[in-house]
Design an enzyme around this catalytic site. Structure first.
Site, PDB file in Angstrom:
ATOM      1  N   LYS A  13      13.872  -0.892 -10.839  1.00 22.71           N
ATOM      2  CA  LYS A  13      14.155  -1.313 -11.966  1.00 22.71           C
ATOM      3  C   LYS A  13      13.528  -1.007 -12.999  1.00 22.71           C
ATOM      4  CE  LYS A  13      11.367  -4.825 -12.263  1.00 22.71           C
ATOM      5  NZ  LYS A  13      10.130  -4.850 -13.246  1.00 22.71           N
ATOM      6  N   ASP A 136      11.452 -11.638  -9.110  1.00 24.01           N
ATOM      7  CA  ASP A 136      12.397 -10.329  -9.638  1.00 24.01           C
ATOM      8  C   ASP A 136      13.565 -10.153  -8.367  1.00 24.01           C
ATOM      9  OD1 ASP A 136      11.199  -9.392 -11.867  1.00 24.01           O
ATOM     10  OD2 ASP A 136       9.924  -7.784 -10.865  1.00 24.01           O
TER      11      ASP A 136
HETATM   12  O1  C5P Z   1       7.411 -14.475  -8.303  1.00 28.40           O
HETATM   13  P1  C5P Z   1       6.444 -13.553  -8.127  1.00 28.40           P
HETATM   14  O2  C5P Z   1       5.773 -13.767  -6.788  1.00 28.40           O
HETATM   15  O3  C5P Z   1       6.700 -11.940  -8.519  1.00 28.40           O
HETATM   16  O4  C5P Z   1       5.211 -13.936  -9.188  1.00 28.40           O
HETATM   17  C1  C5P Z   1       3.809 -13.525  -8.951  1.00 28.40           C
HETATM   18  C2  C5P Z   1       2.971 -14.173 -10.208  1.00 28.40           C
HETATM   19  O5  C5P Z   1       3.341 -13.823 -11.308  1.00 28.40           O
HETATM   20  C3  C5P Z   1       3.147 -15.770 -10.259  1.00 28.40           C
HETATM   21  O6  C5P Z   1       2.193 -16.334  -9.204  1.00 28.40           O
HETATM   22  C4  C5P Z   1       2.731 -16.091 -11.421  1.00 28.40           C
HETATM   23  O7  C5P Z   1       1.356 -16.385 -11.623  1.00 28.40           O
HETATM   24  C5  C5P Z   1       3.284 -15.101 -12.200  1.00 28.40           C
HETATM   25  N1  C5P Z   1       4.718 -15.172 -12.848  1.00 28.40           N
HETATM   26  C6  C5P Z   1       4.852 -16.120 -13.969  1.00 28.40           C
HETATM   27  N2  C5P Z   1       6.190 -16.185 -14.392  1.00 28.40           N
HETATM   28  C7  C5P Z   1       7.029 -15.686 -14.139  1.00 28.40           C
HETATM   29  C8  C5P Z   1       6.956 -14.667 -12.665  1.00 28.40           C
HETATM   30  C9  C5P Z   1       5.581 -14.556 -12.310  1.00 28.40           C
HETATM   31  O8  C5P Z   1       3.940 -16.688 -14.457  1.00 28.40           O
HETATM   32  N3  C5P Z   1       8.482 -15.662 -14.410  1.00 28.40           N
END
Ligand code: C5P
Length: 293
Positions: A13, A136
């Site tokens: 994406k 995601d």
């Molecule tokens: O959900 P994911 O594992 O992709 O997120 C990785 C990190 O990115 C999270 O621990 C957080 O610090 C940050 N994040 C965030 N807000 C989001 C997605 C991710 O702060 N909407």
């Protein structure tokens, strides 16, 4: 007849827009993003087996922490499934590039095993599990063009964006805990209100095109601080003719819309001549019911 094996594709994406709206009490950030799946994809073969296992053509992705493997284990547990599955993953999407490859693999495994194990869960139920795996992942259960909000868990498909050819540049930059680090660099004065994303989504819904002047990624303003080498890649991308270069997710991948396939191919070749990884791909939409596979 029982389905014993199947092939699923896991598409990459790009975020045509990615706005950070503010920090939430759970530490995550609220987002507004217009997301688009690409033809560029990983391939996944799922075979019925006694246990759940994964092997990948990229050795370092074959471990227990692979998100697709974790997705399979989570679904098995949540669905109280007795069967297992062998997952064979062939990577094509650049790894940790901001193109969502790992999340897409996880979503494709959820969709595939939902069928292989005959769970027949609706996508809304899979989405709850997907959300726990990563922000995601829910988007990839739908694919196509969508406006994504909340933490990434509020996905609304919109009509196909009129976008053609994408050139993707995948810089050879590795940053540990990249996404978290990138979010931590965004300061409140860089928060936006989602207007750019809703404006683009509105334009797409109305049948208009999606010109690159409408693209935006909040991480573009802070990325060079975390990854100083990005500047060289961005300048190099512009020097081959791309005007609007936008970061893919939290980077380091970046993309530009090419005015035609031929021009896109020329950009790709010129970038490859610099010794860089570059891809020419087009937008991709799921064929039926919004489910990939
Ligand atoms: O959900 P994911 O594992 O992709 O997120 C990785 C990190 O990115 C999270 O621990 C957080 O610090 C940050 N994040 C965030 N807000 C989001 C997605 C991710 O702060 N909407």
């Amino acid at each position: 007849m029982t389905t014993e094996s199947m092939e699923v594709s896991a598409h990459a994406k790009v975020n045509l827009t990615l706005e950070v709206l503010g920090k939430r009490s759970d530490g995550f950030h609220n987002l507004a993003s217009v997301m688009q799946t690409l033809e560029l994809h990983d391939s996944i073969r799922l075979e019925a087996a006694a246990d759940v296992s994964l092997s990948c053509d990229v050795a370092r992705l074959s471990g227990e922490d692979n998100l697709a493997l974790r997705a399979a284990r989570a679904l098995k547990e949540a669905g109280a499934v007795n069967a297992g599955a062998r997952i064979l993953l062939t990577k094509r999407i650049p790894i940790a590039g901001g193109l969502g490859g790992g999340s897409s693999d996880a979503a494709a495994v959820l969709i595939g095993l939902n069928r292989l194990w005959r769970l027949e869960w609706p996508v809304t139920r899979l989405s709850e599990l997907a959300n726990r795996l990563g922000s995601d992942v829910p988007f990839f259960l739908y694919g196509g063009t969508a406006i994504v909000q909340g933490r990434g868990d509020e996905v609304v498909q919109i009509p196909p964006a009129k976008v053609g050819w994408f050139v993707i540049l995948a810089p050879d930059i590795e940053l540990t805990s990249k996404t978290g680090k990138m979010f931590s660099l965004i300061t409140p004065d860089q928060y936006t209100r989602g207007v750019l994303s809703h404006k683009l989504a509105g334009r797409i819904r109305g049948g208009g095109d999606a010109p690159s002047q409408f693209f935006f990624n909040a991480f573009d303003a802070v990325a060079d601080r975390a990854m100083p080498e990005l500047r060289t890649y961005r300048d190099g991308f512009r020097s081959v003719g791309a005007r609007e270069v936008t970061l893919c997710g939290a980077g380091p991948g970046m993309f530009a819309l090419a005015p035609s396939r031929e021009i896109g191919l020329a950009w790709q070749l010129l970038l490859q001549r610099k010794g860089w990884r570059a891809y020419l791909t087009s937008a991709w939409w799921p064929s039926a019911k919004g489910i990939t596979g």
